[in-house]
Design a protein around this motif. Structure first.
Motif, PDB file in Angstrom:
ATOM      1  N   LEU A  28       0.810  -1.212   0.000  1.00 19.34           N
ATOM      2  CA  LEU A  28       0.000   0.000   0.000  1.00 19.34           C
ATOM      3  C   LEU A  28       0.843   1.261   0.000  1.00 19.34           C
ATOM      4  N   ALA A  29       0.345   2.287  -0.684  1.00 19.63           N
ATOM      5  CA  ALA A  29       0.970   3.607  -0.644  1.00 19.63           C
ATOM      6  C   ALA A  29       0.820   4.176   0.762  1.00 19.63           C
ATOM      7  N   ASP A  30       1.609   5.173   1.076  1.00 20.57           N
ATOM      8  CA  ASP A  30       1.513   5.804   2.391  1.00 20.57           C
ATOM      9  C   ASP A  30       0.109   6.355   2.646  1.00 20.57           C
ATOM     10  N   ASN A  31      -0.499   6.919   1.628  1.00 21.89           N
ATOM     11  CA  ASN A  31      -1.879   7.410   1.705  1.00 21.89           C
ATOM     12  C   ASN A  31      -2.719   6.559   0.771  1.00 21.89           C
ATOM     13  N   PHE A  32      -3.582   5.726   1.329  1.00 16.88           N
ATOM     14  CA  PHE A  32      -4.392   4.813   0.531  1.00 16.88           C
ATOM     15  C   PHE A  32      -5.848   4.886   0.979  1.00 16.88           C
ATOM     16  N   THR A  33      -6.714   4.371   0.113  1.00 17.78           N
ATOM     17  CA  THR A  33      -8.130   4.202   0.447  1.00 17.78           C
ATOM     18  C   THR A  33      -8.553   2.832  -0.047  1.00 17.78           C
ATOM     19  N   TYR A  34      -9.232   2.093   0.820  1.00 17.60           N
ATOM     20  CA  TYR A  34      -9.753   0.767   0.484  1.00 17.60           C
ATOM     21  C   TYR A  34     -11.239   0.730   0.840  1.00 17.60           C
ATOM     22  N   ILE A  35     -12.029   0.161  -0.056  1.00 18.12           N
ATOM     23  CA  ILE A  35     -13.453  -0.047   0.227  1.00 18.12           C
ATOM     24  C   ILE A  35     -13.926  -1.275  -0.539  1.00 18.12           C
ATOM     25  N   ASP A  36     -14.828  -2.022   0.084  1.00 17.15           N
ATOM     26  CA  ASP A  36     -15.473  -3.147  -0.586  1.00 17.15           C
ATOM     27  C   ASP A  36     -16.905  -3.247  -0.065  1.00 17.15           C
ATOM     28  N   PRO A  37     -17.706  -4.153  -0.594  1.00 20.07           N
ATOM     29  CA  PRO A  37     -19.113  -4.218  -0.186  1.00 20.07           C
ATOM     30  C   PRO A  37     -19.337  -4.514   1.297  1.00 20.07           C
ATOM     31  N   ARG A  38     -18.374  -5.108   1.954  1.00 18.44           N
ATOM     32  CA  ARG A  38     -18.553  -5.468   3.365  1.00 18.44           C
ATOM     33  C   ARG A  38     -17.947  -4.455   4.341  1.00 18.44           C
ATOM     34  N   SER A  39     -17.119  -3.552   3.832  1.00 14.63           N
ATOM     35  CA  SER A  39     -16.549  -2.532   4.722  1.00 14.63           C
ATOM     36  C   SER A  39     -17.621  -1.484   5.000  1.00 14.63           C
ATOM     37  N   GLU A  40     -17.670  -1.017   6.243  1.00 16.30           N
ATOM     38  CA  GLU A  40     -18.698  -0.047   6.622  1.00 16.30           C
ATOM     39  C   GLU A  40     -18.452   1.315   5.996  1.00 16.30           C
ATOM     40  N   ALA A  41     -17.206   1.659   5.783  1.00 12.76           N
ATOM     41  CA  ALA A  41     -16.803   2.953   5.231  1.00 12.76           C
ATOM     42  C   ALA A  41     -15.429   2.765   4.597  1.00 12.76           C
ATOM     43  N   PRO A  42     -14.978   3.725   3.798  1.00 10.00           N
ATOM     44  CA  PRO A  42     -13.620   3.620   3.270  1.00 10.00           C
ATOM     45  C   PRO A  42     -12.606   3.508   4.407  1.00 10.00           C
ATOM     46  N   ILE A  43     -11.589   2.684   4.187  1.00  9.29           N
ATOM     47  CA  ILE A  43     -10.534   2.474   5.180  1.00  9.29           C
ATOM     48  C   ILE A  43      -9.260   3.123   4.646  1.00  9.29           C
ATOM     49  N   SER A  44      -8.645   3.979   5.457  1.00  6.41           N
ATOM     50  CA  SER A  44      -7.411   4.625   5.031  1.00  6.41           C
ATOM     51  C   SER A  44      -6.334   4.587   6.122  1.00  6.41           C
ATOM     52  N   ASN A  45      -6.517   3.690   7.075  1.00  2.00           N
ATOM     53  CA  ASN A  45      -5.575   3.514   8.175  1.00  2.00           C
ATOM     54  C   ASN A  45      -5.036   2.086   8.105  1.00  2.00           C
ATOM     55  N   LEU A  46      -3.723   1.941   8.138  1.00  6.85           N
ATOM     56  CA  LEU A  46      -3.097   0.628   7.964  1.00  6.85           C
ATOM     57  C   LEU A  46      -3.512  -0.359   9.053  1.00  6.85           C
TER      58      LEU A  46
END
Length: 118
Positions: A28-46
């Motif tokens: 992952l890049a230092d600043n990233f965003t991850y989201i999928d159908p099961r995540s409650e909200a975008p995740i940007s913390n490692l």
């Protein structure tokens, strides 16, 4: 296929939180965003993403995830990922991924299934 993308999904089957964190950190890049159908909200913390990914192996012992197809258009990647359970069942998903200049994931958005027409 870019190594970071492969590494990211291999981490889904890793049960050791420290090893999983190191794999994710490398993917992952230092600043990233991850989201999928099961995540409650975008995740940007490692640490938060490590915990989220760790739930997969916790609730599905022996399960793995692997990129089974990929394509690229001008630096953006589309992946088909197979989430394989220990009993042989499999669910496919697709991800759209944007990488940084170092080839690490900076934005990843996942979708359940393959988007088949209804």
């Amino acid at each position: 296929m870019v190594d970071a993308l492969h590494t990211f999904f291999v981490a889904w089957g890793e049960t050791d939180a420290t090893k999983r964190l190191e794999a994710l950190k490398g993917a992952l890049a230092d600043n990233f965003t991850y989201i999928d159908p099961r995540s409650e909200a975008p995740i940007s913390n490692l640490d938060a993403l490590n915990g989220y990914v760790g739930m997969y192996s916790q609730y599905a012992p022996g399960a793995t995830a692997a990129v089974v197809n990929s394509s690229e258009t001008k630096g953006h990647h589309r992946l088909t990922v197979a989430f394989r359970m220990a009993d042989g069942n499999e669910q496919l998903g697709q991800y759209c991924v944007e990488l940084d200049a170092d080839g690490r994931t900076k934005r990843m958005i996942g979708f359940a299934g393959l988007g088949e027409p209804e």
